[in-house]
Design a protein around this motif. Structure first.
Motif, PDB file in Angstrom:
ATOM      1  N   LEU A 158      74.184 -39.536  -5.241  1.00 21.59           N
ATOM      2  CA  LEU A 158      74.723 -38.231  -5.627  1.00 21.59           C
ATOM      3  C   LEU A 158      74.133 -37.109  -4.787  1.00 21.59           C
ATOM      4  O   LEU A 158      74.810 -36.118  -4.484  1.00 21.59           O
ATOM      5  CB  LEU A 158      74.473 -37.971  -7.118  1.00 21.59           C
ATOM      6  N   GLU A 159      72.870 -37.271  -4.379  1.00 21.91           N
ATOM      7  CA  GLU A 159      72.268 -36.279  -3.489  1.00 21.91           C
ATOM      8  C   GLU A 159      73.012 -36.255  -2.148  1.00 21.91           C
ATOM      9  O   GLU A 159      73.274 -35.185  -1.588  1.00 21.91           O
ATOM     10  CB  GLU A 159      70.793 -36.591  -3.263  1.00 21.91           C
ATOM     11  N   GLN A 160      73.353 -37.442  -1.638  1.00 24.78           N
ATOM     12  CA  GLN A 160      74.129 -37.505  -0.400  1.00 24.78           C
ATOM     13  C   GLN A 160      75.519 -36.905  -0.586  1.00 24.78           C
ATOM     14  O   GLN A 160      76.030 -36.220   0.299  1.00 24.78           O
ATOM     15  CB  GLN A 160      74.228 -38.955   0.075  1.00 24.78           C
ATOM     16  N   PHE A 161      76.143 -37.153  -1.751  1.00 20.62           N
ATOM     17  CA  PHE A 161      77.450 -36.555  -2.031  1.00 20.62           C
ATOM     18  C   PHE A 161      77.354 -35.032  -1.957  1.00 20.62           C
ATOM     19  O   PHE A 161      78.248 -34.370  -1.425  1.00 20.62           O
ATOM     20  CB  PHE A 161      77.965 -36.950  -3.417  1.00 20.62           C
ATOM     21  N   ALA A 162      76.263 -34.486  -2.503  1.00 21.05           N
ATOM     22  CA  ALA A 162      76.084 -33.031  -2.505  1.00 21.05           C
ATOM     23  C   ALA A 162      75.970 -32.488  -1.085  1.00 21.05           C
ATOM     24  O   ALA A 162      76.541 -31.438  -0.756  1.00 21.05           O
ATOM     25  CB  ALA A 162      74.843 -32.665  -3.322  1.00 21.05           C
ATOM     26  N   THR A 163      75.249 -33.204  -0.235  1.00 25.53           N
ATOM     27  CA  THR A 163      75.091 -32.769   1.152  1.00 25.53           C
ATOM     28  C   THR A 163      76.424 -32.830   1.891  1.00 25.53           C
ATOM     29  O   THR A 163      76.824 -31.878   2.574  1.00 25.53           O
ATOM     30  CB  THR A 163      74.048 -33.645   1.869  1.00 25.53           C
ATOM     31  N   MET A 164      77.131 -33.975   1.758  1.00 22.66           N
ATOM     32  CA  MET A 164      78.421 -34.116   2.444  1.00 22.66           C
ATOM     33  C   MET A 164      79.426 -33.105   1.916  1.00 22.66           C
ATOM     34  O   MET A 164      80.196 -32.508   2.683  1.00 22.66           O
ATOM     35  CB  MET A 164      78.947 -35.539   2.275  1.00 22.66           C
ATOM     36  N   GLY A 165      79.446 -32.900   0.613  1.00 22.22           N
ATOM     37  CA  GLY A 165      80.365 -31.939   0.014  1.00 22.22           C
ATOM     38  C   GLY A 165      80.089 -30.528   0.473  1.00 22.22           C
ATOM     39  O   GLY A 165      81.017 -29.736   0.697  1.00 22.22           O
ATOM     40  N   SER A 166      78.813 -30.191   0.643  1.00 20.87           N
ATOM     41  CA  SER A 166      78.450 -28.847   1.105  1.00 20.87           C
ATOM     42  C   SER A 166      78.932 -28.616   2.531  1.00 20.87           C
ATOM     43  O   SER A 166      79.430 -27.534   2.863  1.00 20.87           O
ATOM     44  CB  SER A 166      76.932 -28.665   1.027  1.00 20.87           C
ATOM     45  N   VAL A 167      78.800 -29.647   3.387  1.00 18.02           N
ATOM     46  CA  VAL A 167      79.279 -29.531   4.772  1.00 18.02           C
ATOM     47  C   VAL A 167      80.786 -29.316   4.790  1.00 18.02           C
ATOM     48  O   VAL A 167      81.302 -28.431   5.489  1.00 18.02           O
ATOM     49  CB  VAL A 167      78.902 -30.793   5.579  1.00 18.02           C
ATOM     50  N   TYR A 168      81.517 -30.127   4.013  1.00 19.72           N
ATOM     51  CA  TYR A 168      82.974 -30.010   3.972  1.00 19.72           C
ATOM     52  C   TYR A 168      83.395 -28.644   3.427  1.00 19.72           C
ATOM     53  O   TYR A 168      84.286 -27.985   3.974  1.00 19.72           O
ATOM     54  CB  TYR A 168      83.560 -31.119   3.101  1.00 19.72           C
ATOM     55  N   SER A 169      82.745 -28.224   2.357  1.00 18.77           N
ATOM     56  CA  SER A 169      83.085 -26.944   1.732  1.00 18.77           C
ATOM     57  C   SER A 169      82.825 -25.779   2.688  1.00 18.77           C
ATOM     58  O   SER A 169      83.621 -24.839   2.773  1.00 18.77           O
ATOM     59  CB  SER A 169      82.270 -26.775   0.444  1.00 18.77           C
ATOM     60  N   GLU A 327      80.664 -35.013  12.694  1.00 23.14           N
ATOM     61  CA  GLU A 327      79.503 -34.639  13.486  1.00 23.14           C
ATOM     62  C   GLU A 327      78.541 -33.767  12.679  1.00 23.14           C
ATOM     63  O   GLU A 327      77.313 -33.910  12.794  1.00 23.14           O
ATOM     64  CB  GLU A 327      79.945 -33.895  14.748  1.00 23.14           C
ATOM     65  N   ARG A 328      79.092 -32.893  11.859  1.00 21.22           N
ATOM     66  CA  ARG A 328      78.238 -31.985  11.082  1.00 21.22           C
ATOM     67  C   ARG A 328      77.488 -32.735   9.987  1.00 21.22           C
ATOM     68  O   ARG A 328      76.319 -32.445   9.703  1.00 21.22           O
ATOM     69  CB  ARG A 328      79.082 -30.848  10.496  1.00 21.22           C
ATOM     70  N   ILE A 329      78.140 -33.698   9.347  1.00 15.96           N
ATOM     71  CA  ILE A 329      77.449 -34.508   8.344  1.00 15.96           C
ATOM     72  C   ILE A 329      76.360 -35.343   9.009  1.00 15.96           C
ATOM     73  O   ILE A 329      75.228 -35.423   8.525  1.00 15.96           O
ATOM     74  CB  ILE A 329      78.442 -35.420   7.591  1.00 15.96           C
ATOM     75  N   ALA A 330      76.700 -35.962  10.131  1.00 14.96           N
ATOM     76  CA  ALA A 330      75.723 -36.788  10.847  1.00 14.96           C
ATOM     77  C   ALA A 330      74.504 -35.969  11.246  1.00 14.96           C
ATOM     78  O   ALA A 330      73.358 -36.453  11.163  1.00 14.96           O
ATOM     79  CB  ALA A 330      76.370 -37.416  12.079  1.00 14.96           C
ATOM     80  N   SER A 331      74.713 -34.714  11.654  1.00 17.13           N
ATOM     81  CA  SER A 331      73.593 -33.875  12.079  1.00 17.13           C
ATOM     82  C   SER A 331      72.646 -33.580  10.920  1.00 17.13           C
ATOM     83  O   SER A 331      71.443 -33.432  11.110  1.00 17.13           O
ATOM     84  CB  SER A 331      74.093 -32.566  12.689  1.00 17.13           C
ATOM     85  N   GLN A 332      73.176 -33.513   9.696  1.00 21.81           N
ATOM     86  CA  GLN A 332      72.330 -33.290   8.523  1.00 21.81           C
ATOM     87  C   GLN A 332      71.346 -34.432   8.345  1.00 21.81           C
ATOM     88  O   GLN A 332      70.198 -34.228   7.941  1.00 21.81           O
ATOM     89  CB  GLN A 332      73.194 -33.158   7.269  1.00 21.81           C
ATOM     90  N   TYR A 333      71.788 -35.637   8.648  1.00 23.40           N
ATOM     91  CA  TYR A 333      70.936 -36.800   8.407  1.00 23.40           C
ATOM     92  C   TYR A 333      70.065 -37.138   9.602  1.00 23.40           C
ATOM     93  O   TYR A 333      69.139 -37.936   9.492  1.00 23.40           O
ATOM     94  CB  TYR A 333      71.785 -37.995   7.953  1.00 23.40           C
ATOM     95  N   GLN A 334      70.292 -36.498  10.722  1.00 23.31           N
ATOM     96  CA  GLN A 334      69.342 -36.596  11.821  1.00 23.31           C
ATOM     97  C   GLN A 334      68.139 -35.692  11.541  1.00 23.31           C
ATOM     98  O   GLN A 334      67.024 -35.992  11.907  1.00 23.31           O
ATOM     99  CB  GLN A 334      70.000 -36.168  13.133  1.00 23.31           C
ATOM    100  N   GLU A 335      68.426 -34.597  10.825  1.00 18.95           N
ATOM    101  CA  GLU A 335      67.364 -33.628  10.532  1.00 18.95           C
ATOM    102  C   GLU A 335      66.636 -33.953   9.241  1.00 18.95           C
ATOM    103  O   GLU A 335      65.482 -33.602   9.066  1.00 18.95           O
ATOM    104  CB  GLU A 335      67.960 -32.221  10.407  1.00 18.95           C
ATOM    105  N   THR A 336      67.331 -34.626   8.311  1.00 18.35           N
ATOM    106  CA  THR A 336      66.789 -34.817   6.971  1.00 18.35           C
ATOM    107  C   THR A 336      66.544 -36.286   6.713  1.00 18.35           C
ATOM    108  O   THR A 336      67.486 -37.036   6.479  1.00 18.35           O
ATOM    109  CB  THR A 336      67.775 -34.278   5.910  1.00 18.35           C
ATOM    110  N   PRO A 337      65.318 -36.778   6.732  1.00 15.20           N
ATOM    111  CA  PRO A 337      65.062 -38.178   6.421  1.00 15.20           C
ATOM    112  C   PRO A 337      65.385 -38.469   4.979  1.00 15.20           C
ATOM    113  O   PRO A 337      65.189 -37.647   4.097  1.00 15.20           O
ATOM    114  CB  PRO A 337      63.555 -38.338   6.691  1.00 15.20           C
ATOM    115  N   GLN A 338      65.877 -39.666   4.712  1.00 19.26           N
ATOM    116  CA  GLN A 338      66.210 -40.048   3.345  1.00 19.26           C
ATOM    117  C   GLN A 338      64.944 -40.299   2.546  1.00 19.26           C
ATOM    118  O   GLN A 338      63.902 -40.669   3.088  1.00 19.26           O
ATOM    119  CB  GLN A 338      67.083 -41.304   3.345  1.00 19.26           C
ATOM    120  N   GLN A 339      65.051 -40.111   1.285  1.00 18.84           N
ATOM    121  CA  GLN A 339      63.922 -40.308   0.407  1.00 18.84           C
ATOM    122  C   GLN A 339      63.868 -41.767  -0.013  1.00 18.84           C
ATOM    123  O   GLN A 339      64.535 -42.178  -0.935  1.00 18.84           O
ATOM    124  CB  GLN A 339      64.029 -39.384  -0.801  1.00 18.84           C
ATOM    125  N   SER A 340      63.061 -42.521   0.715  1.00 16.85           N
ATOM    126  CA  SER A 340      63.061 -43.966   0.540  1.00 16.85           C
ATOM    127  C   SER A 340      62.613 -44.398  -0.847  1.00 16.85           C
ATOM    128  O   SER A 340      62.990 -45.445  -1.334  1.00 16.85           O
ATOM    129  CB  SER A 340      62.159 -44.613   1.601  1.00 16.85           C
TER     130      SER A 340
END
Length: 344
Positions: A158-169, A327-340
């Motif tokens: 759901l955290e990833q959904f929020a990030t992707m949704g924010s980029v799209y919005s 590209e914009r979603i991918a850039s978010q995850y290059q900058e933001t490491p996932q919370q393992s």
């Protein structure tokens, strides 16, 4: 993309009204949106549908064999029919012959084909389907995700959904700083099940989104939120209910307004207003949902899609391509490491 036209692969055999309505919507999109169209499916049926349009452009037809039926299990159908229209359409994107896929066919098959053919974006564990809903504020939609891709979710999904949704919005819907809400049974941070409680904390701690708290069911269409996240089970129920409410409201207006002489006169005067009401309420105006998180643009339309819905689905695909959503979603995850620690 520069000045290059977006190339959209259309699953011409998917949906209740294929290929006739799919072809009609694709022709309109070619004329009005200036996109290149690849119609994927049975050449004979597609050519027969095209022949009904006297002023049609020459659209490229990409042959395919068969379609995954609505009653088929997605993976079984895809493996049994490797040359099915949805498989061929996804392969066009994989091979860079198309920028996006639009399908009104079996939604489960479209999701599975996207995952198998295109794969996930790096850093994304589960793709999500985002659907745009109207709100009480004119011109201010809300994006809800997931509305059906993931029945069961973990908090970091759901955290990833929020990030992707924010980029799209932000980049497609034009909202500078999208406000994110978590669908829940109460506004207080202590409300909800374990999924909601753990997700709340993740969203609150994420500096890359503007999380403003829990959203109750009555808040979804209020206009207070720009993005609302939930698991796919709840989201799909919400989507189907909202579509039904919109249809009921439109039917009531059609039945009640013309009654009596005053009603007939009033209906004629209010025709432009009624047209705008329909545009805000009718799910066909939104075209379908964007499958966010896969390595390609994929729009999943309604099975009952007719030409206007297909046109709007293609418009969504074009906007996602033009605004470089992947590209914009991918850039978010290059900058933001996932919370393992959340992935156990």
């Amino acid at each position: 993309m520069g000045s290059t036209l977006a190339r959209i692969a259309i699953d011409a055999m998917g949906g209740d009204h294929a290929p006739g309505e799919i072809v009609a919507g694709a022709l309109r999109a070619r004329e009005e949106l200036g996109v290149e169209i690849l119609l994927v499916g049975d050449p004979q049926q597609i050519e027969e549908a095209l022949a009904k349009h006297t002023h049609s452009h020459q659209l490229e037809i990409v042959p395919a064999e068969g379609v995954v039926a609505m009653n088929e299990e997605p993976l079984v159908g895809l493996r049994r029919k490797p040359k099915a229209s949805i498989n061929v359409a996804m392969d066009l994107v994989k091979r860079k012959r198309a920028d996006a896929v639009v399908s009104a066919g079996h939604s489960g098959a479209a999701m599975a084909a996207a995952l198998l053919r295109l794969g996930r974006l790096r850093g994304i564990d589960r793709p999500a389907i985002g659907a745009v809903f109207p709100t009480l504020i004119a011109g201010k939609p809300v994006l809800v995700l997931d509305v059906g891709a993931n029945v069961d979710c973990r908090p970091h999904f759901l955290e990833q959904f929020a990030t992707m949704g924010s980029v799209y919005s932000q980049y497609v819907l034009g909202i500078p700083e999208p406000k994110v809400g978590l669908l829940n049974i109460g506004e207080e941070s202590c409300k909800g099940n374990e999924l909601a409680l753990r997700t709340y904390q993740l969203l609150q701690d994420n500096p890359h989104i503007s999380f403003i708290g829990n959203a109750e069911g009555r808040d979804v269409l209020s206009g207070r939120y720009d993005v609302i996240v939930c698991d796919g089970f709840v989201g799909n129920v919400l989507l189907k209910f909202a579509e039904a409410v919109g249809e009921v409201a439109l039917n009531i207006l059609r039945e009640e307004l013309p009654l009596g002489l005053h009603g007939q006169i009033g209906t004629a005067i209010l025709k432009p207003n009624l047209r705008r009401i329909k545009q805000r309420l009718d799910h066909a105006e939104h075209g379908g949902g964007l499958l966010l998180g896969v390595a390609g643009i994929c729009i999943i339309g309604h099975g009952s899609s007719q030409a206007p819905t297909v046109f709007n689905a293609i418009r969504l695909a074009k906007e996602a391509v033009d605004n470089q959503v992947l590209e914009r979603i991918a850039s978010q995850y290059q900058e933001t490491p996932q919370q393992s620690e959340e992935k156990v």
